[in-house]
Design a protein around this motif. Structure first.
Motif: not given
Length: 382
Positions: A342-358
């Motif tokens: 669950f904690i990893m999912l929250i972190v991924t939900a925050i940072f994966l879109p940033i990685i995709l956008a960059y």
């Protein structure tokens, strides 16, 4: 602490996210491997080789992030899978990492000297750094589909029985060749889009249909082998998707053709092999229509479909055991805790879109064809 998402859902989500990361790696760094593997065949002069190299020069380092994320996801979400696979496949991993190291070293050092022999040496290093990983990634997937030779004792200690050369079985080699042709098609499609109008682009377009047809034939061959060969594993008895992570709590049997069972239970999964074949055919159509965008999108769709086919066929298995099927690691019996996921999912939900956008921004900024004039007159090119 009450977690709002069920353990079963979190496990399935992380299984899907792992697939996304692996597909992202193949779809981005895959054309880097393809370009490096094609280098001796599409570029004959030093200037032509520099054009080919610099089509991936601005982005290859960023594309490797997907590989790091995939390894990290396995370590964090499926620790038993990480422990068994990385320890048992130690020699294969060493060869893979050695080949991967050759690629950045080749990029950085190739043009440091004008000497022809020096540059030729690093050109072959780049070829090795593209071809060998593409082959070994496919061989690894092939071995996972066949089942790898490990067993777990009552204390969950893993014992690996097999050598590096046992991994080079016929089905795994077929999967390795499929991986090479898949990434070769992707690399050729990339060069046709990014290289200047000239010999490099023309040779890449000549080779692309060969890789597309080879991908179709090898993918079909792999499907027939899975359907009629002694490959597949099945769970028997009651399985609790929300139960504790204990690889010895479920019963598994080796069952010929079992990898096709999911397609009968979930007909929508047939979309994966359809995309695998359809994407390669779309790439051929794009070449025929002289449309580089259709060719490249087709190669991406083919990559997506081929990798998805392997993952969907195996679900819920992640690392089946050919020695002791009951030691097989699945989505349900080898994940981290519910809180960790669950904690990893929250972190991924925050940072994966940033990685995709960059990533999207970086490709947009550095878009455009690489020309001979660019690489011979600019100081910022490899």
């Amino acid at each position: 602490m009450e977690i709002p998402i069920s353990y079963e859902t979190l496990r399935v989500l992380w299984w899907g996210l792992l697939g996304v990361l692996l597909i992202g790696f193949a779809a981005t760094d895959g054309f880097d491997f393809g370009v490096a593997g094609l280098l001796p065949f599409v570029a004959k002069t030093d200037a032509e080789r520099r054009v080919a190299i610099n089509t991936v020069g601005p982005t290859w380092e960023g594309n490797q992030v997907w590989f790091i994320l995939g390894g990290g996801a396995i370590f964090a979400a499926w620790p038993m899978v990480y422990a068994v696979s990385f320890s048992g496949l130690y020699l294969a991993m060493f060869v893979l990492l050695a080949a991967l190291i050759l690629r950045p070293v080749g990029f950085k050092y190739r043009s440091k000297r004008e000497d022809k022999r020096w540059r030729a040496m690093w050109d072959w290093a780049l070829f090795t750094g593209g071809f060998v990983p593409a082959l070994l990634f496919g061989v690894a997937v092939g071995n996972v589909l066949v089942g790898v030779p490990f067993r777990l004792d009552e204390n969950l200690r893993a014992f690996w029985e097999g050598s590096f050369f046992d991994l080079l079985n016929p089905f795994a080699i077929l999967c390795g060749l499929l991986s090479v042709t898949m990434m070769g098609l992707h690399g050729a499609a990339w060069l046709s889009m990014k290289a200047e109008y000239g010999p490099v682009r023309d040779r890449a377009r000549t080779l692309a249909p060969v890789f597309a047809i080879a991908s179709i034939v090898l993918f079909a061959g792999g499907g027939l082998a899975m359907a009629y060969g002694p490959y597949g594993f099945a769970q028997v008895g009651e399985v609790d998707p929300a139960g504790p992570s204990n690889p010895l709590r479920t019963e598994t049997v080796a069952a010929a053709g079992a990898w096709l069972a999911n397609y009968a239970s979930h007909p929508w999964m047939i979309l994966a092999p359809v995309l695998g074949f359809g994407g390669a055919f779309a790439a051929l159509i794009g070449l025929r229509l002289n449309s580089e965008s259709i060719t490249f999108i087709g190669s991406k769709l083919s990559t997506f479909g081929i990798i998805s086919t392997a993952g969907l066929s195996m679900f819920p298995f992640i690392l089946p055991s050919s020695l002791d099927p009951n030691s097989s690691l699945t989505v349900w019996n080898s994940s981290s805790s519910q809180l960790t996921l669950f904690i990893m999912l929250i972190v991924t939900a925050i940072f994966l879109p940033i990685i995709l956008a960059y990533t999207a921004w970086a490709f947009k900024v550095m878009w455009g064809r690489v020309t001979t004039e660019d690489v011979t007159s600019g100081g910022d090119y490899y």
